[in-house]
Design a protein around this motif. Structure first.
Motif, PDB file in Angstrom:
ATOM      1  N   UNK A 166       0.859  -1.189   0.000  1.00  0.00           N
ATOM      2  CA  UNK A 166       0.000   0.000   0.000  1.00  0.00           C
ATOM      3  C   UNK A 166       0.892   1.234   0.000  1.00  0.00           C
TER       4      UNK A 166
ATOM      5  N   UNK B 247       1.028   5.505  -0.377  1.00  0.00           N
ATOM      6  CA  UNK B 247       0.272   6.759  -0.360  1.00  0.00           C
ATOM      7  C   UNK B 247       0.842   7.690  -1.422  1.00  0.00           C
ATOM      8  N   UNK B 248       0.042   7.952  -2.430  1.00  0.00           N
ATOM      9  CA  UNK B 248       0.470   8.852  -3.502  1.00  0.00           C
ATOM     10  C   UNK B 248       0.003  10.268  -3.175  1.00  0.00           C
TER      11      UNK B 248
ATOM     12  N   UNK C  28      -3.855   9.677  -1.892  1.00  0.00           N
ATOM     13  CA  UNK C  28      -4.689   8.491  -1.755  1.00  0.00           C
ATOM     14  C   UNK C  28      -3.792   7.267  -1.805  1.00  0.00           C
ATOM     15  N   UNK C  29      -4.293   6.176  -1.259  1.00  0.00           N
ATOM     16  CA  UNK C  29      -3.515   4.948  -1.196  1.00  0.00           C
ATOM     17  C   UNK C  29      -3.806   4.062  -2.409  1.00  0.00           C
ATOM     18  N   UNK C  30      -2.758   3.462  -2.941  1.00  0.00           N
ATOM     19  CA  UNK C  30      -2.907   2.499  -4.029  1.00  0.00           C
ATOM     20  C   UNK C  30      -2.016   1.294  -3.734  1.00  0.00           C
TER      21      UNK C  30
END
Lengths: 70, 272
Positions: A26, A28-29, A36-38
Motif C-alpha cells: 500500500x 500513499x500517492x 490516496x492509497x494504491x
C-alpha cells in the motif's frame, strides 16, 4: 548505476538491492495537496516501490492532469 | 535507479505544471435517487462506506463543533450503508438513519436505528432532533428549498444542521463563487480559504441556509478531499472514472454539467 529492480522471468520483479521478489504494498500517492492509497509492487524488505513507465505515463499522468486542471 | 529510503509513503512529484487544483471535468448524467437507488459499488471501492469525499473526518469535525451531549437525538439523512450512523451510535447518541433506498437501509440496519424517508419526507416528528447530518446528500434534492424546510421542521430550536457537499466554484454567470470577502457574506466565519450535478456556489448555499432560518456557525473548505477522491477514481477506472460520482441533477442547473468544484463542511444552527 545499478538498477533497483531486476526482471526475473515471467513471474515479475525482484528488488535489485535486497533481491526480494516484489509484492503488492500500500503506497500513499501525494500530488498537489491530494493523496490516496494504491497498491503497487514493492520490496517487502526496504520498501522501494516500482512504478513502471506504462503506469507513469498512463494512469499516473491522467491523475496529474486532473489535479492540474488541464 | 537509486533505491529510495525504506518508506512505503512517498510523494508523487513532478510530471506536469502547477496550474491549480480545481476540477474542470464535463460529467455525464446518472440516474435519479429513488427507492431502487443502488449502492455505488465502483464509488464505494475507492471512497469506502461513506460514499463521499473526506470520509468520516468531516463528520468527526462537525461533532466537535456541535458539542452534542450524550443521548442527543440525531438524524442522518441519506445514511447510505450507515458509516455515519455507526459513528453516531458508537458515540452514545440516539441516532436514526434515514434513506430512500431499502437496499441501503438493509445495510445500515446493522449500525443503528433506520427508517425509510427522504430529504423532503422525513419520518421524525416536529422538533424531534438535536442535530441533523446531511452529508453529500442535499445536492441530490429535487427541491433544495423544500428539503431545508423539512430539515428545519424536524430540528428543535437551536438544533444543529451539519451540511457537507460539493459546491460549484463558478456561478452560472461565470463569476467566481468562492469570493465571499465582500458584501453580506463577509462576516461568515470561513476557515482555511473556504455531488457535482446539483452543486450551487458556496455563497449561494450560505444564503439559502440563512433564508431557511439557520445561523452559520462554521464553514471550512475541504477541496483536497474532493480532489483526492476524483484522483483515485481516475486512478482506478481511467479518465471515465468520474462518471461514478453521483450526478443525478447534472441537467437541472445552468452551468452544472461542466465546471469547477470544491467540497465544504458547513455547520449551522436553527434559529430559536
Amino acid at each position: 548505476m545499478a538498477h533497483a529492480f531486476t526482471k526475473e522471468g515471467p513471474k515479475g520483479w525482484n528488488c535489485g538491492k535486497c533481491g526480494e521478489p516484489l509484492q503488492p504494498v500500500s503506497v500513499n500517492i501525494e500530488y498537489m495537496g491530494s493523496s490516496f492509497f494504491v497498491q503497487l509492487p514493492g520490496c517487502p524488505k526496504c520498501g522501494t516501490t516500482l512504478i513502471d513507465p506504462e503506469l507513469a505515463f498512463g494512469r499516473m499522468l491522467e491523475v496529474e492532469k486532473l489535479l492540474e486542471d488541464k | 535507479m537509486t533505491p529510495d529510503p525504506p518508506s512505503q509513503t512517498r510523494p508523487l512529484t513532478g510530471l506536469g505544471s502547477k496550474l491549480g487544483t480545481k476540477l474542470g471535468i464535463a460529467l455525464p448524467m446518472s440516474t435519479r435517487a429513488g427507492p431502487d437507488y443502488d449502492p455505488h459499488g465502483a464509488l464505494r471501492k475507492v471512497s469506502g462506506p461513506t460514499l463521499r469525499p473526506g470520509g468520516l473526518e468531516l463528520t468527526v469535525k462537525a461533532l466537535s463543533v456541535c458539542g452534542f451531549t450524550q443521548g442527543a437525538k440525531i438524524v442522518d439523512v441519506g445514511c447510505g450503508p450507515g458509516a455515519t450512523l455507526k459513528l453516531l451510535t458508537d458515540r452514545g447518541f440516539d441516532a436514526q438513519g434515514v434513506d430512500p433506498s431499502p437496499k441501503y437501509l438493509a445495510m445500515a440496519k446493522a449500525h443503528g436505528q433506520t427508517a425509510l424517508g427522504s430529504l423532503t419526507a422525513l419520518p421524525q416528528p416536529d422538533g424531534w432532533a438535536d442535530g441533523l447530518f446531511c452529508e453529500c446528500v442535499l445536492n441530490l434534492a429535487e427541491n433544495r428549498s423544500a428539503a431545508l424546510g423539512e430539515i428545519s421542521r424536524v430540528l428543535k430550536p437551536f438544533g444543529h444542521f451539519v451540511l457537507s457537499d460539493v459546491f460549484a466554484l463558478n456561478g452560472p454567470d461565470g463569476t467566481d463563487g468562492t469570493d465571499v470577502t465582500d458584501g453580506p457574506l463577509a462576516n461568515i466565519p470561513l476557515v482555511d480559504g473556504t455531488c457535482l450535478g446539483g452543486a450551487v456556489t458556496l455563497p449561494a448555499a450560505l444564503d439559502e441556509l440563512g433564508q431557511a432560518g439557520f445561523q452559520i456557525l462554521f464553514c471550512q473548505d475541504y477541496r483536497a478531499a474532493l480532489n483526492s477522491l476524483a484522483a483515485k477514481l481516475v486512478w482506478e477506472y481511467g479518465p471515465e472514472g468520474l462518471k461514478h460520482l453521483p450526478t443525478p441533477k447534472a441537467d437541472c442547473r445552468p452551468g452544472a454539467k461542466a465546471g469547477k468544484y470544491t467540497y465544504a463542511l458547513i455547520v449551522s444552527q436553527k434559529n430559536g
